[in-house]
Design a protein around this motif. Structure first.
Motif, short mmCIF file in Angstrom:
data_model
loop_
_atom_site.label_atom_id
_atom_site.label_comp_id
_atom_site.label_asym_id
_atom_site.label_seq_id
_atom_site.Cartn_x
_atom_site.Cartn_y
_atom_site.Cartn_z
N TYR A 73 0.83 -1.21 0.00
CA TYR A 73 0.00 0.00 0.00
C TYR A 73 0.86 1.25 0.00
O TYR A 73 1.80 1.38 0.80
N ASN A 74 0.54 2.19 -0.88
CA ASN A 74 1.25 3.45 -0.99
C ASN A 74 0.40 4.55 -0.35
O ASN A 74 -0.55 5.05 -0.98
N PRO A 81 -0.88 -0.48 -5.47
CA PRO A 81 -0.58 -0.59 -6.91
C PRO A 81 -0.63 -2.00 -7.46
O PRO A 81 -0.81 -2.19 -8.67
N ARG A 270 4.95 11.78 -8.22
CA ARG A 270 3.54 11.67 -7.83
C ARG A 270 2.68 12.69 -8.57
O ARG A 270 1.48 12.49 -8.75
N TYR A 304 8.45 2.00 -7.73
CA TYR A 304 7.19 1.82 -7.00
C TYR A 304 6.25 3.01 -7.21
O TYR A 304 5.04 2.84 -7.41
N GLU A 305 6.80 4.23 -7.17
CA GLU A 305 5.96 5.41 -7.40
C GLU A 305 5.41 5.43 -8.82
O GLU A 305 4.25 5.80 -9.05
N SER A 308 2.65 3.07 -8.94
CA SER A 308 1.51 3.63 -8.22
C SER A 308 0.78 4.68 -9.05
O SER A 308 -0.46 4.78 -9.01
N ARG A 312 -3.14 4.55 -9.97
CA ARG A 312 -4.09 5.64 -9.74
C ARG A 312 -4.77 6.06 -11.04
O ARG A 312 -5.99 6.31 -11.07
#
Length: 316
Positions: A73-74, A81, A270, A304-305, A308, A312
């Motif tokens: 979980y981010n 993700p 992000r 990872y970002e 993610s 999203r």
């Protein structure tokens, strides 16, 4: 009508210790362990295009090792993700280490085969961006590029060689792969050969956000400039780990003082949420120069970002 199966995620680290789990990125399933994937993490262990310190061919597995500590979980993006998209580790692509042209052709052919799957490619040196951009443009037409790097990578040749880690974005622009109204460098710093380097770069269609701009502007300001430049069309993200200051990423081939912090980079990435991100690469991790996995950990979090952001966007 069958019920869609939920994505297969990482192994449960409450049952299997991270250090004993699978060696895939984030301990995700291999590509051959699931029927289909939304996103594939593909390693390209190639560094024959470097101009200074070699070793990025060992980057993909270094990033995978450091990724064992990632969790499902981010909280920064409020997304899991691996739960909303099927992410797999597609292993490493075998490319010719002695023939750059053949290697580039192999990478392009492999990338084109992922027509319905988004690619997050782990390098390797920045040469690999050119064939990846060729494949992306073949599927989407001219694309916008946000390029995170200490260096422009729009030089013409090195020792007469037109395809190296310092030339991919010039070749891509010349081939019409890029939308010149939607291209941007972020993190540029350090000495250049001449002032004409910047002039020639601008002719290709790139705008520049310097590393020093993070001192005079907030991350939010940088993100706003990035989003305005990239617009609503397809966007390819290319991250050279040397965008980070050597204090945050010593394990790279061409380090430059005065770079971003890990926090600044992650928060900028992000800001890609809501944009039409079609693929990404993460390059120039050279583990021989790393210390205590500092660079590997930073790179794993960058990947990872990016995953993610894709998750999203999928939920939008």
């Amino acid at each position: 009508m069958s019920t869609p199966q939920p994505p297969v995620g990482p192994v449960d680290n409450s049952r299997i210790p991270r250090y004993a789990g699978p060696s895939t990125f984030a301990q995700l399933p291999r590509a051959d362990e699931v029927p289909a994937a939304d996103v594939a993490v593909l390693g390209v262990p190639f560094d024959s295009g470097v101009s200074y310190r070699p070793g990025a061919r060992f980057g993909p597995n270094h990033i995978r090792t450091a990724s064992k500590l990632l969790r499902p979980y981010n909280p920064a993006l409020d997304v899991a993700p691996f739960a909303v998209q099927q992410v797999v580790d597609a292993g490493d692509l075998a490319v010719n280490p002695f023939d750059i042209s053949e290697a580039v052709a192999t990478i392009e052919a492999a990338a084109r085969a992922y027509e319905s799957t988004k690619l997050l490619t782990l390098g390797g040196d920045h040469t690999i961006a050119l064939p990846l951009l060729r494949a992306a443009a073949a599927a989407h037409g001219p694309i916008g590029v946000v390029h995170f790097d200490a260096h422009l990578d729009t030089w013409d040749t090195y020792f007469g060689e037109p395809t190296t880690h310092g030339t991919p974005f010039r070749r891509a622009a010349e081939e019409g792969l890029l939308d010149p109204e939607r291209c941007l460098h972020i993190g540029i710093r350090g000495p250049l050969y001449t002032a004409e380097d910047l002039t020639a770069d601008g002719v290709l269609g790139f705008q520049v956000i310097r590393a020093d701009d993070y001192e005079t502007s907030s991350v939010a300001d940088v993100v706003a400039r990035m989003r305005r430049r990239l617009g609503s069309g397809p966007v390819y993200v290319s991250v050279d780990i040397d965008i980070l200051d050597p204090a945050h990423a010593p394990g790279t081939g061409t380090p430059e003082a005065g770079g971003l912090t890990s926090r600044e980079l992650l928060n900028t990435l992000r800001g890609l949420v809501g944009l039409n991100v079609i693929g990404a690469d993460l390059v120039e991790v050279a583990p021989a120069y790393d210390h205590a996995e500092i660079t590997g950990v930073a790179a794993a979090h960058v990947a990872y970002e990016l995953l993610s952001v894709l998750a999203r966007n999928r939920l939008a």
